[in-house]
Design an enzyme around this catalytic site. Structure first.
Site, PDB file in Angstrom:
ATOM      1  N   SER A 189       1.072  -1.027  -0.205  1.00  0.00           N
ATOM      2  CA  SER A 189       0.122   0.349   0.130  1.00  0.00           C
ATOM      3  C   SER A 189       1.231   0.928   0.004  1.00  0.00           C
ATOM      4  CB  SER A 189      -1.026  -0.140   1.802  1.00  0.00           C
ATOM      5  OG  SER A 189      -1.693   1.390   0.946  1.00  0.00           O
ATOM      6  N   TYR A 202      -2.240  -1.287  10.413  1.00  0.00           N
ATOM      7  CA  TYR A 202      -2.317  -1.718   9.705  1.00  0.00           C
ATOM      8  C   TYR A 202      -0.521  -1.154   8.578  1.00  0.00           C
ATOM      9  CZ  TYR A 202      -3.782  -1.481   4.306  1.00  0.00           C
ATOM     10  OH  TYR A 202      -4.369  -1.897   2.897  1.00  0.00           O
TER      11      TYR A 202
HETATM   12  P1  NAD Z   1     -11.717  -5.718   0.176  1.00  0.00           P
HETATM   13  O1  NAD Z   1     -12.421  -5.428   1.495  1.00  0.00           O
HETATM   14  O2  NAD Z   1     -12.370  -6.022  -1.229  1.00  0.00           O
HETATM   15  O3  NAD Z   1     -10.788  -7.416  -0.317  1.00  0.00           O
HETATM   16  C1  NAD Z   1      -9.713  -7.476   1.036  1.00  0.00           C
HETATM   17  C2  NAD Z   1      -9.928  -9.345   1.105  1.00  0.00           C
HETATM   18  O4  NAD Z   1      -9.465  -9.519   2.411  1.00  0.00           O
HETATM   19  C3  NAD Z   1     -11.874  -9.245   2.374  1.00  0.00           C
HETATM   20  O5  NAD Z   1     -12.238  -9.461   0.579  1.00  0.00           O
HETATM   21  C4  NAD Z   1     -11.188 -11.026   2.875  1.00  0.00           C
HETATM   22  O6  NAD Z   1     -11.639 -12.073   1.860  1.00  0.00           O
HETATM   23  C5  NAD Z   1     -10.073 -11.236   2.913  1.00  0.00           C
HETATM   24  N1  NAD Z   1      -9.497 -10.818   4.293  1.00  0.00           N
HETATM   25  C6  NAD Z   1      -9.251 -10.148   5.513  1.00  0.00           C
HETATM   26  N2  NAD Z   1      -9.460 -10.358   6.882  1.00  0.00           N
HETATM   27  C7  NAD Z   1      -9.350 -11.885   5.919  1.00  0.00           C
HETATM   28  C8  NAD Z   1      -8.484 -13.448   7.111  1.00  0.00           C
HETATM   29  N3  NAD Z   1      -8.715 -13.316   8.229  1.00  0.00           N
HETATM   30  N4  NAD Z   1      -8.730 -14.182   6.364  1.00  0.00           N
HETATM   31  C9  NAD Z   1      -9.463 -14.322   4.658  1.00  0.00           C
HETATM   32  N5  NAD Z   1      -9.167 -13.602   3.625  1.00  0.00           N
HETATM   33  C10 NAD Z   1      -9.539 -12.393   4.636  1.00  0.00           C
HETATM   34  O7  NAD Z   1     -10.712  -4.933  -0.291  1.00  0.00           O
HETATM   35  P2  NAD Z   1      -9.869  -4.771  -0.983  1.00  0.00           P
HETATM   36  O8  NAD Z   1      -9.496  -3.093  -1.472  1.00  0.00           O
HETATM   37  O9  NAD Z   1      -9.414  -4.930  -3.125  1.00  0.00           O
HETATM   38  O10 NAD Z   1      -8.103  -4.786  -0.674  1.00  0.00           O
HETATM   39  C11 NAD Z   1      -7.489  -6.234  -1.615  1.00  0.00           C
HETATM   40  C12 NAD Z   1      -6.526  -5.687  -0.828  1.00  0.00           C
HETATM   41  O11 NAD Z   1      -5.671  -4.448  -1.253  1.00  0.00           O
HETATM   42  C13 NAD Z   1      -5.374  -5.388   0.860  1.00  0.00           C
HETATM   43  O12 NAD Z   1      -3.633  -6.199   1.207  1.00  0.00           O
HETATM   44  C14 NAD Z   1      -5.690  -4.111   1.227  1.00  0.00           C
HETATM   45  O13 NAD Z   1      -4.314  -3.729   2.302  1.00  0.00           O
HETATM   46  C15 NAD Z   1      -4.867  -3.477   0.119  1.00  0.00           C
HETATM   47  N6  NAD Z   1      -4.707  -1.968  -0.355  1.00  0.00           N
HETATM   48  C16 NAD Z   1      -6.161  -1.235  -0.477  1.00  0.00           C
HETATM   49  C17 NAD Z   1      -5.842  -0.299  -0.905  1.00  0.00           C
HETATM   50  C18 NAD Z   1      -7.650   0.496  -0.855  1.00  0.00           C
HETATM   51  O14 NAD Z   1      -7.900   2.091  -0.927  1.00  0.00           O
HETATM   52  N7  NAD Z   1      -8.597  -0.145  -1.097  1.00  0.00           N
HETATM   53  C19 NAD Z   1      -5.423   0.830  -0.387  1.00  0.00           C
HETATM   54  C20 NAD Z   1      -3.889   0.196  -0.898  1.00  0.00           C
HETATM   55  C21 NAD Z   1      -3.901  -1.355  -0.236  1.00  0.00           C
END
Ligand code: NAD
Ligand code: MG
Length: 297
Positions: A189, A202
């Site tokens: 991130s 985080y």
């Molecule tokens: P999202 O909520 O769609 O995806 C996160 C997923 O993590 C969930 O769907 C869930 O299935 C999984 N998860 C969480 N805890 C879990 C557990 N204990 N066991 C199994 N699965 C688990 O949101 P997203 O934003 O698509 O997130 C995907 C990645 O992107 C993450 O690593 C997040 O940190 C990263 N990210 C997101 C953003 C943003 O702005 N959305 C920015 C930077 C990084």
């Protein structure tokens, strides 16, 4: 005089803030977000860049992971996704989308905070896909907290287990099966580089992922396995509306990015496709950022 008129190249319009305030219990569902995130269901077109490949994607039910699952299937890969049991509804939609491409879809629900489950997850994916050559460590936990004084050890532990330990366990288990030419792609991130005050735990995990990626790339070069990471900026996904951000931030989500809006998951999938494809064979230990112009990494 040149009679050329400079027509716009933009073919798709993406949602801009303000958004309506919305909160869901963790882990949240894409299908209940307003507006629904765009994972490329309609727009992503594949050109066979991953024909015959076999991928495991954690957090593949929604958000960035779902966009990657759709893109990989449309590029010709069979795809296994992991998610939490509460996300079955989102996962079922992804399975349908993968199967609509004539690719194999494998759904493996379970909590990656357990080392035992992480080992089972990899074994199950390998057995059902009949091999594995792309691992996308994408699942993540983000729960904002205003102060170190109110951040409990339980919360700190859950964030580290999900974001750091699980990546270590799953990758370790997968290495038994990944052949030369395989690709490991981790989701870090912009928080690894520009941490927000309210994301103390985080942001640390995302910095750990960046270091893990670079160190592991050095270890696995000899085996011809590439390790890279993607660093998203603000992306419109369930993570943000189920405790990831306070509600006033949700309303203005992405507003400060030079492009004036958050990214939609479909817009980041191409980075994961490029990292995975074998033609990109000399790129390892890299972190590619997609943050709407801020230029964080
Ligand atoms: P999202 O909520 O769609 O995806 C996160 C997923 O993590 C969930 O769907 C869930 O299935 C999984 N998860 C969480 N805890 C879990 C557990 N204990 N066991 C199994 N699965 C688990 O949101 P997203 O934003 O698509 O997130 C995907 C990645 O992107 C993450 O690593 C997040 O940190 C990263 N990210 C997101 C953003 C943003 O702005 N959305 C920015 C930077 C990084
Ligand atoms: Mg989800």
């Amino acid at each position: 005089m040149n009679s050329f008129t400079n027509k716009t190249l933009i073919t798709q319009e993406f949602a801009v803030p303000p958004f309506t305030k919305q909160i869901q219990p963790f882990p949240g569902l894409s299908s209940k977000m307003e507006p629904r995130p765009d994972h490329g269901e309609v727009s992503y077109r594949g050109t066979g860049r991953l024909t015959g490949r076999k991928a495991l994607i954690t957090g593949g039910d929604s958000g960035i992971g779902r966009a990657v699952a759709i893109a990989y299937a449309r590029e010709g890969a069979d795809v296994a996704i992991n998610y939490l049991p509460d996300e079955e509804q989102d996962a079922a939609e992804v399975v349908k989308l993968i199967e609509a491409e004539g690719r194999k879809a494998v759904a493996i629900p379970g909590d990656i905070q357990s080392e035992d489950f992480c080992n089972k997850l990899v074994k199950e994916a390998v057995s059902q896909l009949n091999g594995l050559d792309i691992l996308v460590n994408n699942a993540g936990r983000q729960q904002f907290n205003e102060s170190i004084l109110t951040l409990s050890s339980e919360d700190f532990d859950a964030t580290f287990k999900t974001n750091v330990y699980a990546m270590f366990w799953i990758t370790k288990a997968a290495l038994e099966y990944l052949p030369a030419g395989s690709s490991i792609i981790n989701t870090t991130s912009v928080q690894a580089y520009e941490p927000s005050a309210i994301l103390l735990d985080y942001a640390q995990t995302k910095a750990a992922i960046a270091a893990f990626t670079k160190a592991l790339a050095k270890q696995l070069g000899e085996q011809q396995i590439r390790v890279n990471a993607v660093a998203p900026g603000p992306y419109w996904t369930p993570l943000q509306i189920c405790g990831g951000q306070p509600q006033d931030k949700v309303e203005q989500f992405g507003a400060t990015a030079p492009l004036g809006r958050p990214g939609q998951p479909v817009e980041i999938a191409p980075l994961y496709v490029t990292f995975a494809e074998t033609s990109n064979s000399f790129t390892s230990g890299q972190i590619w950022c997609s943050d709407g112009g801020t230029g964080t990494v």
